[in-house]
Design a protein around this motif. Sequence first.
Motif, PDB file in Angstrom:
ATOM      1  N   GLY A 258       0.776  -1.231   0.000  1.00  0.00           N
ATOM      2  CA  GLY A 258       0.000   0.000   0.000  1.00  0.00           C
ATOM      3  C   GLY A 258       0.803   1.274   0.000  1.00  0.00           C
ATOM      4  N   HIS A 259       2.130   1.220   0.024  1.00  0.00           N
ATOM      5  CA  HIS A 259       2.924   2.431   0.209  1.00  0.00           C
ATOM      6  C   HIS A 259       3.893   2.715  -0.938  1.00  0.00           C
ATOM      7  N   THR A 260       4.582   1.696  -1.426  1.00  0.00           N
ATOM      8  CA  THR A 260       5.637   1.911  -2.407  1.00  0.00           C
ATOM      9  C   THR A 260       5.106   1.751  -3.823  1.00  0.00           C
ATOM     10  N   LEU A 261       5.239   2.802  -4.639  1.00  0.00           N
ATOM     11  CA  LEU A 261       4.811   2.731  -6.023  1.00  0.00           C
ATOM     12  C   LEU A 261       5.832   1.964  -6.849  1.00  0.00           C
ATOM     13  N   SER A 262       5.343   1.218  -7.831  1.00  0.00           N
ATOM     14  CA  SER A 262       6.229   0.457  -8.711  1.00  0.00           C
ATOM     15  C   SER A 262       6.622   1.314  -9.905  1.00  0.00           C
ATOM     16  N   ALA A 263       7.523   0.770 -10.738  1.00  0.00           N
ATOM     17  CA  ALA A 263       7.970   1.499 -11.924  1.00  0.00           C
ATOM     18  C   ALA A 263       6.862   1.601 -12.964  1.00  0.00           C
ATOM     19  N   LYS A 264       5.776   0.841 -12.819  1.00  0.00           N
ATOM     20  CA  LYS A 264       4.674   0.858 -13.773  1.00  0.00           C
ATOM     21  C   LYS A 264       3.644   1.944 -13.436  1.00  0.00           C
ATOM     22  N   ALA A 265       3.835   2.661 -12.367  1.00  0.00           N
ATOM     23  CA  ALA A 265       2.854   3.660 -11.944  1.00  0.00           C
ATOM     24  C   ALA A 265       2.723   4.766 -12.991  1.00  0.00           C
ATOM     25  N   THR A 266       1.478   5.177 -13.262  1.00  0.00           N
ATOM     26  CA  THR A 266       1.212   6.272 -14.178  1.00  0.00           C
ATOM     27  C   THR A 266       0.414   7.355 -13.451  1.00  0.00           C
ATOM     28  N   TYR A 267       0.572   8.595 -13.907  1.00  0.00           N
ATOM     29  CA  TYR A 267      -0.085   9.737 -13.277  1.00  0.00           C
ATOM     30  C   TYR A 267      -0.978  10.440 -14.297  1.00  0.00           C
ATOM     31  N   THR A 268      -2.170  10.787 -13.888  1.00  0.00           N
ATOM     32  CA  THR A 268      -3.063  11.569 -14.725  1.00  0.00           C
ATOM     33  C   THR A 268      -3.621  12.718 -13.895  1.00  0.00           C
ATOM     34  N   GLN A 269      -4.093  13.752 -14.581  1.00  0.00           N
ATOM     35  CA  GLN A 269      -4.668  14.897 -13.889  1.00  0.00           C
ATOM     36  C   GLN A 269      -5.965  14.473 -13.212  1.00  0.00           C
ATOM     37  N   ALA A 270      -6.063  14.738 -11.925  1.00  0.00           N
ATOM     38  CA  ALA A 270      -7.239  14.319 -11.168  1.00  0.00           C
ATOM     39  C   ALA A 270      -8.397  15.287 -11.365  1.00  0.00           C
ATOM     40  N   GLN A 271      -9.604  14.805 -11.089  1.00  0.00           N
ATOM     41  CA  GLN A 271     -10.790  15.657 -11.173  1.00  0.00           C
ATOM     42  C   GLN A 271     -10.967  16.518  -9.927  1.00  0.00           C
ATOM     43  N   TRP A 272     -10.234  16.183  -8.856  1.00  0.00           N
ATOM     44  CA  TRP A 272     -10.366  16.978  -7.635  1.00  0.00           C
ATOM     45  C   TRP A 272      -9.305  18.086  -7.597  1.00  0.00           C
ATOM     46  N   PRO A 273      -9.508  19.141  -6.827  1.00  0.00           N
ATOM     47  CA  PRO A 273      -8.548  20.257  -6.789  1.00  0.00           C
ATOM     48  C   PRO A 273      -7.283  19.890  -6.018  1.00  0.00           C
ATOM     49  N   ALA A 274      -6.146  20.411  -6.483  1.00  0.00           N
ATOM     50  CA  ALA A 274      -4.879  20.190  -5.781  1.00  0.00           C
ATOM     51  C   ALA A 274      -4.818  21.088  -4.549  1.00  0.00           C
ATOM     52  N   LEU A 275      -4.230  20.587  -3.488  1.00  0.00           N
ATOM     53  CA  LEU A 275      -4.043  21.393  -2.276  1.00  0.00           C
ATOM     54  C   LEU A 275      -2.681  22.072  -2.272  1.00  0.00           C
ATOM     55  N   VAL A 276      -1.710  21.512  -3.019  1.00  0.00           N
ATOM     56  CA  VAL A 276      -0.376  22.112  -3.132  1.00  0.00           C
ATOM     57  C   VAL A 276       0.070  22.042  -4.581  1.00  0.00           C
ATOM     58  N   ASP A 277       0.974  22.944  -4.972  1.00  0.00           N
ATOM     59  CA  ASP A 277       1.510  22.920  -6.330  1.00  0.00           C
ATOM     60  C   ASP A 277       2.315  21.650  -6.565  1.00  0.00           C
ATOM     61  N   ARG A 278       2.337  21.234  -7.819  1.00  0.00           N
ATOM     62  CA  ARG A 278       3.106  20.039  -8.184  1.00  0.00           C
ATOM     63  C   ARG A 278       4.582  20.202  -7.836  1.00  0.00           C
ATOM     64  N   ALA A 279       5.129  21.397  -8.051  1.00  0.00           N
ATOM     65  CA  ALA A 279       6.539  21.631  -7.744  1.00  0.00           C
ATOM     66  C   ALA A 279       6.801  21.485  -6.248  1.00  0.00           C
ATOM     67  N   VAL A 280       5.880  21.965  -5.427  1.00  0.00           N
ATOM     68  CA  VAL A 280       6.029  21.845  -3.968  1.00  0.00           C
ATOM     69  C   VAL A 280       6.000  20.378  -3.566  1.00  0.00           C
ATOM     70  N   PHE A 281       5.050  19.633  -4.121  1.00  0.00           N
ATOM     71  CA  PHE A 281       4.938  18.205  -3.794  1.00  0.00           C
ATOM     72  C   PHE A 281       6.222  17.454  -4.143  1.00  0.00           C
ATOM     73  N   LEU A 282       6.742  17.686  -5.346  1.00  0.00           N
ATOM     74  CA  LEU A 282       7.941  16.959  -5.778  1.00  0.00           C
ATOM     75  C   LEU A 282       9.165  17.368  -4.954  1.00  0.00           C
ATOM     76  N   ALA A 283       9.234  18.642  -4.564  1.00  0.00           N
ATOM     77  CA  ALA A 283      10.357  19.090  -3.737  1.00  0.00           C
ATOM     78  C   ALA A 283      10.322  18.417  -2.370  1.00  0.00           C
ATOM     79  N   VAL A 284       9.124  18.322  -1.785  1.00  0.00           N
ATOM     80  CA  VAL A 284       8.979  17.647  -0.496  1.00  0.00           C
ATOM     81  C   VAL A 284       9.276  16.161  -0.633  1.00  0.00           C
ATOM     82  N   LYS A 285       8.831  15.571  -1.724  1.00  0.00           N
ATOM     83  CA  LYS A 285       9.101  14.148  -1.949  1.00  0.00           C
ATOM     84  C   LYS A 285      10.596  13.882  -2.019  1.00  0.00           C
TER      85      LYS A 285
END
Length: 495
Positions: A258-285
Amino acid sequence: MPPALEHQVSTRGREYLRVSRDRSGRERSPEEQHRDHVGATAERGWTLGNAYRDIGSASRYATRAREGFDRLIADLQKDRFGAEVLVLWEGSRGSRKTNEWVLLIDLCEERDVKIFIFTYDRVFDPRNPYDRADLLELAIKSELASAETSKRTRRAAAASAAEGTPFGRCPYGYRRRYDPVTRKLVAQEEEPAEAAVIRELYERIQKGHSLRSIEKDLEARGVRTRTGLVFSAQHLRSMALNPAYSGQRVHDPGRTNGHTLSAKATYTQAQWPALVDRAVFLAVKRKLTAPERVTTRPGRGVHMLSMIAVCDVCDGPLAARNSERGREYTCHRKSCVRIDYDGLNTFAEAAVMDLFARPENLAWLTAAHDDTELLAVQEQVAELQHELDTLADQVGAGTLSVMLAARAEPGILSRLKAAKAREAELSTPAELHDFFGPGMDPVQRWKDAPMPARRQALRLLLSPKACGELRVRRSPTPGHRCPVVDRVRWRRSDA
């Protein structure tokens, strides 16, 4: 079917009861299965012993072990079954894996155990070649049905992901709105009070606050999870790594937990609103998953100058330790120098206060910049870093060859280096965001900041390109203490 078997009073049966985790309500529960078995076996004059029970999938796509089925197999193998008939509600209740069915059939054949299937109202004798053939056909059909169900489920999940629709449990920070008549999901929206906690979490991690300090602060303020529990540092980390908060819908058919994403993971734009900018999320990650990040080291983030101040003799870092003379900073590499702990902290803090008190010294940090361009560059840096990380994950997972990765990596690194250089020109270092800004008092903000945030700032300020490296020399009078100011030397990049 031998007629005598149905009327033999001494015949003993044992049930295997299993139900999948079915939310539709269409599955027969173990209790319902048992009631059916009681009626059918009573008609035949059989007695039922202790049942084997499981809740969970029996397909080859299941991830959890079935303890009840494992005990059934072990009892048959070790002659502990203690009955003449194995009672099943339907064939798929036993297993949806052909190899497990074959093992079960072989063991029943060897121990002369019959198999009664309620929905067929039939007793199968594995020693009878025709009954055995029917049981094997049933095994193949059960596995095929399981595979078809799994295929439909995967297709539906992929389609849902492509549309960016909400899935699973509603994340903290959001709420879901349903149609009052059909009860179908209408939208996933921001929950203001919870969303404020999420945004604060990202902001504080960016500023250098430790997860433990955030945990303690939220607990002191009475901020709790939806179930009333205290947010643990581990829980906060999991939330900060959730792409949903950046408006990303993740589809990962290769995930094994339930926690670790695999190399097959794909990302799409969600229908719900973002709470933080993508750049902020990736920097924290990046900050939370950096290989050099060690979260189990004792005393992490406690000592202000540990591993920041430098030995002027061997260029090694200083570390805090207790000695017969009290707490000191000591050369971590060769013990070349040692200096009073509180004295050096006071000296360094006074230097920082003096720096903060004279704004002209910080012109290079607070220079005006184009916010629009800065945000664009930060987004570019985050995406390029994510592209590089994904490339490494794909090589590790074996989905991309080393040769292809080697051809792609130099170009990504070159673009990333250029983007980072431009970002440095446009922005105040992130380590100082907690201390500078409109209406902020840097001195007071420093006093109020937690130690991890101070250390982040000191790593930048006490560097050769900034205020200068804080270096400690040997005492001019060996064996005697002298003022800290006489032991410290500043070294800048132009020195």
